[in-house]
Design an enzyme around this catalytic site. Structure first.
Site, PDB file in Angstrom:
ATOM      1  N   LYS A   1      32.904  59.181   4.619  1.00  8.83           N
ATOM      2  CA  LYS A   1      33.308  60.462   5.196  1.00  8.83           C
ATOM      3  C   LYS A   1      32.484  61.595   4.623  1.00  8.83           C
ATOM      4  CE  LYS A   1      37.589  60.016   4.325  1.00  8.83           C
ATOM      5  NZ  LYS A   1      39.018  59.685   4.283  1.00  8.83           N
TER       6      LYS A   1
ATOM      7  N   GLN B   1      44.871  59.967   2.121  1.00  4.27           N
ATOM      8  CA  GLN B   1      44.462  58.559   2.144  1.00  4.27           C
ATOM      9  C   GLN B   1      45.665  57.645   1.948  1.00  4.27           C
ATOM     10  OE1 GLN B   1      40.507  58.467   2.936  1.00  4.27           O
ATOM     11  NE2 GLN B   1      41.490  56.667   2.114  1.00  4.27           N
TER      12      GLN B   1
ATOM     13  N   ASP C   1      44.322  63.197  10.947  1.00  5.96           N
ATOM     14  CA  ASP C   1      44.587  61.764  11.034  1.00  5.96           C
ATOM     15  C   ASP C   1      45.610  61.447  12.135  1.00  5.96           C
ATOM     16  OD1 ASP C   1      43.581  59.590   9.778  1.00  5.96           O
ATOM     17  OD2 ASP C   1      45.069  59.530   8.178  1.00  5.96           O
TER      18      ASP C   1
HETATM   19  N1  LIG Z   1      45.074  58.259   6.064  1.00  6.65           N
HETATM   20  C1  LIG Z   1      44.178  57.265   6.164  1.00  6.65           C
HETATM   21  N2  LIG Z   1      43.504  57.106   7.311  1.00  6.65           N
HETATM   22  C2  LIG Z   1      42.626  56.076   7.453  1.00  6.65           C
HETATM   23  O1  LIG Z   1      42.022  55.930   8.542  1.00  6.65           O
HETATM   24  C3  LIG Z   1      42.420  55.194   6.359  1.00  6.65           C
HETATM   25  C4  LIG Z   1      43.133  55.441   5.180  1.00  6.65           C
HETATM   26  N3  LIG Z   1      44.008  56.463   5.114  1.00  6.65           N
HETATM   27  N4  LIG Z   1      42.956  54.641   4.101  1.00  6.65           N
HETATM   28  C5  LIG Z   1      41.940  53.646   4.084  1.00  6.65           C
HETATM   29  C6  LIG Z   1      41.740  53.028   5.437  1.00  6.65           C
HETATM   30  C7  LIG Z   1      40.432  52.262   5.516  1.00  6.65           C
HETATM   31  N5  LIG Z   1      39.567  53.050   6.316  1.00  6.65           N
HETATM   32  C8  LIG Z   1      38.193  52.880   6.465  1.00  6.65           C
HETATM   33  C9  LIG Z   1      37.503  51.954   5.703  1.00  6.65           C
HETATM   34  C10 LIG Z   1      36.132  51.811   5.832  1.00  6.65           C
HETATM   35  C11 LIG Z   1      35.421  52.597   6.727  1.00  6.65           C
HETATM   36  C12 LIG Z   1      33.945  52.469   6.886  1.00  6.65           C
HETATM   37  O2  LIG Z   1      33.234  53.439   7.009  1.00  6.65           O
HETATM   38  N6  LIG Z   1      33.426  51.238   6.897  1.00  6.65           N
HETATM   39  C13 LIG Z   1      32.019  50.913   6.994  1.00  6.65           C
HETATM   40  C14 LIG Z   1      31.600  50.409   5.628  1.00  6.65           C
HETATM   41  C15 LIG Z   1      30.159  50.250   5.375  1.00  6.65           C
HETATM   42  C16 LIG Z   1      29.894  50.080   3.878  1.00  6.65           C
HETATM   43  O3  LIG Z   1      29.927  51.079   3.161  1.00  6.65           O
HETATM   44  O4  LIG Z   1      29.680  48.946   3.458  1.00  6.65           O
HETATM   45  C17 LIG Z   1      31.867  49.817   8.053  1.00  6.65           C
HETATM   46  O5  LIG Z   1      30.760  49.686   8.563  1.00  6.65           O
HETATM   47  O6  LIG Z   1      32.860  49.112   8.331  1.00  6.65           O
HETATM   48  C18 LIG Z   1      36.088  53.518   7.478  1.00  6.65           C
HETATM   49  C19 LIG Z   1      37.452  53.657   7.356  1.00  6.65           C
HETATM   50  C20 LIG Z   1      40.282  54.111   6.953  1.00  6.65           C
HETATM   51  N7  LIG Z   1      41.569  54.117   6.404  1.00  6.65           N
END
Ligand SMILES: Nc1nc(=O)c2c([nH]1)NC[C@@H]1CN(c3ccc(C(=O)N[C@@H](CCC(=O)O)C(=O)O)cc3)CN21
Ligand SMILES: NC(=O)c1ccc[n+]([C@@H]2O[C@H](COP(=O)([O-])OP(=O)(O)OC[C@H]3O[C@@H](n4cnc5c(N)ncnc54)[C@H](OP(=O)(O)O)[C@@H]3O)[C@@H](O)[C@H]2O)c1
Length: 286
Positions: free
Chosen positions: A53, A97, A120
């Protein structure tokens, strides 16, 4: 082999559009949009999210107001932090979060966020709007799923959708959005009997259970659209960690018609929707 639903590229496209929008709005408004993230303690999935983010906010021109609290922070302290952000004119979006440490009550904290700053989409007002089919701020992960399905022009009306998981963060709003898109929706959870039989009837299968690679070949109908929301960190024998989803990708790929990878699927789409919600709130504020 299934077609890949590329969340990373789609999210980049959305972010470029947001960047252009901010470039034209900022001179008129005299400040950039602002997003505040409250994180309490340490949770591996949350840590990935927070990092991505912050990077993305910087890229599109949103100011970040991150606050990281120790795991033993009290409900009162968090309530006060939210109240301050509600009043802060530089802040358009607030996100707490999840999950929070055991001693904290997430539901009552979500009530404290001003509904128009609820990036959110988890405030009862915004969730209520979703139930009623009204426009408004939507939960980022299910909104990201819908946006990706739209991007690939996947037909939804009349299709059988099965959502695995019923959390407030993902499963429940996901089911409502699919219903709004005229799917016939089933929600399964840890008490569901014959889960594999139910899952394998799905034209659209959404996995949001938080169980690494639980969804295997016998859960998937040939040609189904498989959306993997899970973000789980696994350590291999050498102690190196990697991210895996709730779907066993190797097993599912030869059977599915479309599939999202992890990483590079719904994770980046979630971040893009969070930024979009923040910009939407920014545009609406006077
Ligand atoms: N209030 C709240 N809202 C959310 O949407 C949320 C939470 N809490 N707590 C954690 C979870 C997990 N969430 C996530 C977890 C990972 C990515 C993400 O960007 N993943 C990349 C990772 C790449 C890397 O760094 O390796 C991906 O490609 O999946 C996004 C949202 C969103 N989540
Ligand atoms: N990609 C993203 O942007 C993103 C965003 C948010 C979350 N996530 C990830 O998505 C996953 C789910 O997150 P969440 O917040 O929804 O998790 P959660 O609050 O732990 O909810 C998990 C849900 O799955 C159900 N479940 C657990 N084990 C099951 C089993 N063996 N069979 C059937 N159902 C089972 C639970 O059922 P009960 O209700 O009966 O307990 C619950 O409804 C996690 O891996 C999380 O990290 C990713």
């Amino acid at each position: 082999m299934a077609n890949l639903l590329d969340g990373k590229t789609t999210a980049q496209k959305i972010q470029s559009q947001l960047r252009e929008k901010i470039k034209t709005l900022e001179p008129q408004r005299g400040r950039p949009p602002g997003l505040a993230v409250l994180m309490v303690g340490d949770n591996p999935a949350s840590a990935v999210y927070v990092r991505n983010k912050e990077k993305s906010c910087e890229r599109v021109g949103i100011a970040s107001f991150g606050q990281h609290f120790p795991a033993d922070t009290s409900q009162e302290e968090l309530k006060e932090a939210i109240a301050n952000l509600n009043e802060d004119d530089r802040v358009d979006g607030i996100l707490v979060q999840l999950p929070l440490p055991e001693h904290l009550d997430a539901v009552s904290l979500l009530y404290e966020i001003a509904p128009h700053k609820d990036a959110d989409g988890l405030h009862p007002m915004n969730l209520g709007g979703l139930v009623r089919g009204e426009k408004g701020l939507r939960s980022c992960t299910p909104a990201g799923v819908m946006r990706l399905l739209e991007e690939y022009q996947i037909p939804l009306a009349g299709k059988r959708a099965v959502v695995l998981g019923r959390s407030i963060l993902v499963g429940k709003p996901m089911a409502l959005m699919l219903l709004e898109a005229n799917c016939t929706v089933t929600v399964a959870h840890s008490r569901t009997e014959n889960l594999e039989a139910i899952a394998s009837e799905a034209d659209i299968l959404i996995a949001a259970v938080g169980r690494p690679e639980m969804v295997g070949a016998n859960c998937i109908k040939p040609g189904a659209v498989v959306i993997d929301v899970g973000i789980n960190r696994l350590e291999d024998a050498n102690g190196k960690s990697r991210l895996v989803g709730d779907v066993d990708f190797q097993a599912a790929e030869p059977i599915a018609g479309y599939i999202t990878p992890v990483p590079g699927g719904i994770g980046p789409m979630t971040v893009a929707m969070l930024l979009q919600n923040t910009v939407e709130s920014y545009q609406k504020r006077i």
